[in-house]
Enzyme design. Structure first.
Site, PDB file in Angstrom:
ATOM      1  N   CYS A  87      -4.967 -11.373  -1.584  1.00 25.22           N
ATOM      2  CA  CYS A  87      -3.989 -10.908  -0.595  1.00 25.22           C
ATOM      3  C   CYS A  87      -2.548 -11.036  -1.074  1.00 25.22           C
ATOM      4  CB  CYS A  87      -4.155 -11.673   0.714  1.00 25.22           C
ATOM      5  SG  CYS A  87      -5.712 -11.333   1.542  1.00 25.22           S
ATOM      6  N   HIS A 369      -3.060  -5.505   8.020  1.00 22.26           N
ATOM      7  CA  HIS A 369      -3.052  -6.239   6.749  1.00 22.26           C
ATOM      8  C   HIS A 369      -3.850  -5.458   5.705  1.00 22.26           C
ATOM      9  CE1 HIS A 369      -3.270  -9.305   3.792  1.00 22.26           C
ATOM     10  NE2 HIS A 369      -4.130 -10.128   4.360  1.00 22.26           N
TER      11      HIS A 369
END
Length: 415
Positions: A87, A369
Site C-alpha cells: 500500500c 483506497h
C-alpha cells in the site's frame, strides 16, 4: 550536495469504487491518461523524460510503468519500472524518482501509482484451487494478519473505541463530499472517458448511519495476529494467514467471549480503482516552467512488528521528522492513508499530531483506497492543500504497509 528535488504537476484520476465507473478499465488504461497530462504540463521545458516509476500491487504482472508510458504516447525511448511496496507503492515510487534526481542520475522522472481492483486477475492456488487473495506479508512462523483483523487488534491494544473510529469516518465523508461538491478536487483530476468525480464520499454517512454497521472482525487474544480476512475471501491458505480464521457468522455477531469488535465496513476504506502521477525534477526546471512546486525535504522507510502493521506510518513518520530536523508541531498538513480509522488514529496518537492537520479534505475512508496508487494520491492532495492555504508549514505524507512497514515523505512549498 545537489539541490533537493521538487514535485510539480501532481495529478490523479477520480477514485472509483471497484466495479463501478472504471470497471472496464485495465490498470494501464488508468495510469496512461494521468501520465500524458503530467507530461504535457512539463513539455514546455523541452526536457526529455528520463524514466517512469509507478507503484502497483495487484495488477496483471509485468512492467506496468513501461506499458502505461507507451500507452500514454510518451515515446518508445521512455523506459519504465514498476514498484511494489504494497500500500506504500505509489509513495515509494516518488521517493525512488527523487533519489535519482538528487543523485544526478535523472533530471525529469514521472512517478506515481495505479491500481484497478476491478480488473485485477483472479488467481488460484495450484494444489487446492482455492482463490489466491494476496501474497504473504511475512514467512510462516511470524505474524501475518490481513490489514482488517490487524486494525481490530490495533484498536484493542491502543484503546481506540468504536465511537472515536466512527466519528473519524464521518469526518472523512463530510469533508470529502463537501470538497468534491465545491469543485476543490477538479483541478487535480484527469477525466477518463467522462469519469471525473469521486463516487464514494457520502455526506449522509454521519455517526448515526455509521453506528448501524456491524463489526467486521472479532477481537481475540494474541492469536488474532495470524488469522485471515473475513470480508468475502473465505479461508486463506495456511502459510499465508496461519492461525484462526473467523467465520462470517462470527464476524457478523461481532463478539467473542462478550468483547465487541470496533472495526466496521463503515469506518474502513473501500476497494477502489485509480491512478496518480507527478513530475519529479530539479528546482531549476520547476522555475523555468513557472509551476507551483513542493520541495522534498526528507524521506524515510521503516519497519517493525509485523503483528502491528497499522503503526508503520508512525515508525516512518518519526524517522522522517528526525531526518528533517522537525517535530510534529512543525507540520501544517498531513495525509495518512485512511485504510482504517483505527489505523490513522493510532498513528496520530503515536506521533502526537494535530488531528486538524490530517486529511483536511477527507481521506481514503471516504474517497477509497486504490492500493498501489494511494501513496501518490497523498502527495496530490498535499500539493493542492498546500497551494491553497496561507500557511508556510511543511506537509507529511505517510503510509502503513502490510507486513509491518511504513513509508513517509516531508515536503515544503517552494516560495
Amino acid at each position: 550536495m545537489r539541490d533537493a528535488p521538487v514535485i510539480v504537476a501532481a495529478r490523479r484520476t477520480a477514485i472509483g469504487t471497484s466495479g463501478r465507473g472504471f470497471a472496464g478499465h485495465a490498470v494501464d488504461a488508468l495510469a496512461a491518461p494521468v501520465l500524458a497530462a503530467v507530461a504535457a504540463e512539463v513539455a514546455p521545458a523541452g526536457v526529455a523524460v528520463d524514466d517512469v516509476v509507478l507503484g502497483n500491487c495487484m495488477g496483471p504482472g509485468g512492467d506496468l510503468a513501461r506499458v502505461a508510458a507507451l500507452r500514454a504516447g510518451l515515446g518508445a525511448h521512455v523506459p519504465g519500472v514498476t514498484v511494489d511496496r504494497q500500500c506504500g507503492s505509489g509513495l515509494d515510487a516518488v521517493i525512488q524518482a527523487a533519489s535519482r534526481v538528487r543523485a544526478g542520475d535523472a533530471g525529469l522522472v514521472l512517478a506515481g501509482g495505479a491500481e484497478s481492483a476491478s480488473t485485477a486477475p483472479h488467481r488460484l492456488w495450484p494444489d487446492s484451487g482455492e482463490r489466491y487473495t494476496r501474497a504473504p506479508f511475512a514467512p510462516a512462523g511470524l505474524p501475518d494478519p490481513d490489514m482488517g483483523p490487524a486494525a481490530e487488534h490495533l484498536a484493542q491494544v491502543r484503546g481506540i473505541g468504536r465511537e472515536r473510529q466512527d466519528a473519524w469516518a464521518a469526518r472523512s465523508h463530510a469533508r470529502a463530499a463537501a470538497a468534491r461538491d465545491a469543485g476543490w478536487f477538479d483541478a487535480e483530476v484527469v477525466a477518463i472517458d467522462g469519469v471525473a468525480r469521486d463516487d464514494r464520499p457520502r455526506a449522509s454517512m454521519d455517526a448515526a448511519m455509521l453506528a448501524r454497521f456491524a463489526p467486521a472482525f472479532v477481537p481475540e487474544s494474541e492469536d488474532v495476529l495470524g488469522f485471515g480476512s473475513v470480508l468475502g475471501f473465505g479461508n486463506e491458505r495456511e502459510h499465508a494467514t496461519s492461525g484462526t480464521v473467523i467465520t462470517a457468522a462470527n464476524a457478523a455477531a461481532g463478539t467473542r467471549g462478550g468483547t465487541a469488535g470496533t472495526v466496521t465496513a463503515g469506518n474502513s476504506c473501500g476497494f477502489s480503482d485509480g491512478a496518480a502521477a507527478m513530475a519529479v525534477t530539479t528546482a531549476d526546471l520547476a522555475r523555468d516552467l513557472c509551476l507551483p512546486a513542493l520541495r522534498i525535504r526528507a524521506t524515510a522507510v521503516a519497519a517493525g512488528d509485523p503483528a502491528l502493521p497499522g503503526l508503520g506510518a508512525a515508525w516512518a513518520g518519526r524517522r522522517v521528522l528526525e531526518r528533517a530536523g522537525m517535530t510534529a508541531a512543525d507540520l501544517g498538513f498531513v495525509e495518512i492513508t485512511e485504510a482504517f480509522a483505527a489505523q490513522v488514529l493510532a498513528v496520530s496518537d503515536e506521533l502526537g499530531l494535530d488531528e486538524e492537520t490530517i486529511s483536511g479534505d477527507g481521506g481514503a475512508i471516504a474517497l477509497g483506497h486504490p492500493w498501489g496508487a494511494s501513496g501518490a494520491i497523498l502527495l496530490v492532495r498535499l500539493a493542492a492543500r498546500m497551494a491553497a492555504a496561507d500557511d508556510a508549514r511543511a506537509g507529511l505524507a505517510a503510509c502503513s504497509i502490510g507486513g509491518g512497514q511504513g513509508v513517509a515523505m516531508i515536503v515544503e512549498r517552494v516560495a
